[in-house]
Design an enzyme around this catalytic site. Sequence first.
Site, short mmCIF file in Angstrom:
data_model
loop_
_atom_site.label_atom_id
_atom_site.label_comp_id
_atom_site.label_asym_id
_atom_site.label_seq_id
_atom_site.Cartn_x
_atom_site.Cartn_y
_atom_site.Cartn_z
N HIS A 168 5.11 -1.16 -0.41
CA HIS A 168 4.53 0.19 -0.56
C HIS A 168 5.31 1.22 0.24
O HIS A 168 5.53 2.34 -0.21
CB HIS A 168 3.06 0.19 -0.11
CG HIS A 168 2.10 -0.11 -1.21
ND1 HIS A 168 1.89 -1.39 -1.68
CD2 HIS A 168 1.28 0.69 -1.95
CE1 HIS A 168 0.98 -1.35 -2.64
NE2 HIS A 168 0.60 -0.11 -2.84
N LYS A 207 -8.60 -6.62 -1.83
CA LYS A 207 -9.92 -7.00 -1.30
C LYS A 207 -10.16 -6.22 -0.02
O LYS A 207 -9.22 -5.94 0.73
CB LYS A 207 -10.01 -8.50 -1.06
CG LYS A 207 -8.88 -9.06 -0.17
CD LYS A 207 -9.35 -9.85 1.00
CE LYS A 207 -8.18 -10.48 1.74
NZ LYS A 207 -8.43 -10.77 3.14
#
Lengths: 185, 280
Positions: free
Chosen positions: A37, A102
């Site tokens: 990222h 999650k």
Amino acid sequence: MAIRISEPFTKDKFADLKAGDSVLITGTVYTARDAAHKRITEAIARGEEPPFPIQDSIIYYVGPTPPKPGRPIGSAGPTTSYRMDAYAPTLLDLGEVAMIGKGQRSEEVMQAVTRNGAVYLAAIGGAAALMARCVKSAEVIAYDDLGAEAVRKLYVEDLPVVVVLDPVGGNLYVEGREEYLNSIK
Amino acid sequence: MREISVKAIEDSIAKMCIDANHYLDEDLKNCMAQHLAEEPSLVGRQMLESIQENIAIAEEGIFPLCQDTGMACVFLEIGQDVHLIDGNLEDAINEGVRRGYGDGYLRKSIVRDPLDRVNTGDNTPAYIHYEIVPGDKVTITVAPKGFGSENMSKIKMLPPAAGENGVKDFVVEVAEMAGANPCPPIVVGVGIGGTFDKAALMAKKALLKPLDKPNESPYYDAMEKELLDRINALGIGPQGFGGKTTALAVNIITAPTHIAGLPVAVNVNCHVSRHKTVVL
């Protein structure tokens, strides 16, 4: 009953999802953890092309185990999403339609989800062998030096996920807990 | 003086790295089944069933239980009447980890420096803890530790006046703050007393204790049960989707401490609470 969503992953297919819905995803998803990222958002900031089109993309936060011979991938469950919080709003504003991970997200990510009509989906943490079976092909497309953290293009069939953040501000982590606590009163 | 080859230690560690990442112990599986039977939430039951299905798939030996195959935490209890031969012990331990993670197709998750973050490529070095004990045996435990749960762990140096309630409130607070992040249902290891570092070590070792045996101390056994009840009244539930089973178990280890201190460490583990032990 689970809702099936197949590619192309246009936003209209996700618009009616509600926090708590079970969804089965079929199509191409891209893997990226925090190291990837960071590189993707830095490339975008420099005006370079990201390794895959961000518009209508699904990014799965996963660093799989190495594939055994004859298998496309090893175990492939979600990693904890908050480590991507610093980068996710940039990608959501560029059209990323869904994040799979999650755990809780920041206020900035929640706002970016509703601002863009996107969703945040949870895969089952720690059920990585079960999810590996949904991955039909995998190919490293960028940042090979990151090893498990490289960007992979996956083709998944019926990948089971649950909607945590929906496009209108629903949040399963808040609502699910409240609903359960009310049910046992 | 009994001689044990470090090559035997290396071989055992290589095998345990692979086994721990594919096969969970019966105490954890029984504990999971018991919580499933008592879970009122439908989505909670569905998640626990998926976790059980995952355990069954991993037992086929092809896919590890979790993609985070962990940092290899290795605990050695070395009998004082043992003479280790055939090389350097630490090198043998790391070679065992290197072989296990390579041959077992396990993920390499270790970076050489916490800030430059270059992957070592073979999951070494291991975290190693040595203890000298009476006898002529070597007991080795390998516990691959995932960091989704490790990152939710906390330590606090409480003032002694905080007492029992301060300790209990801190443990529950750690579980609540962790929420959905550490892949609940979690296993909670608690270390109380000692020093700053000793408390953390005890908390990690508490994760290695069997889940089906009461604490040796009736006082701390009651505290474990009370803490489990309180954590499972939070409503977080399996995967954080709402439900009773936020934790499978709470284990406590204690040690004498200083008149001025009350250290408490909470080491959080996910439901994939992995560890294997051999005695050489």
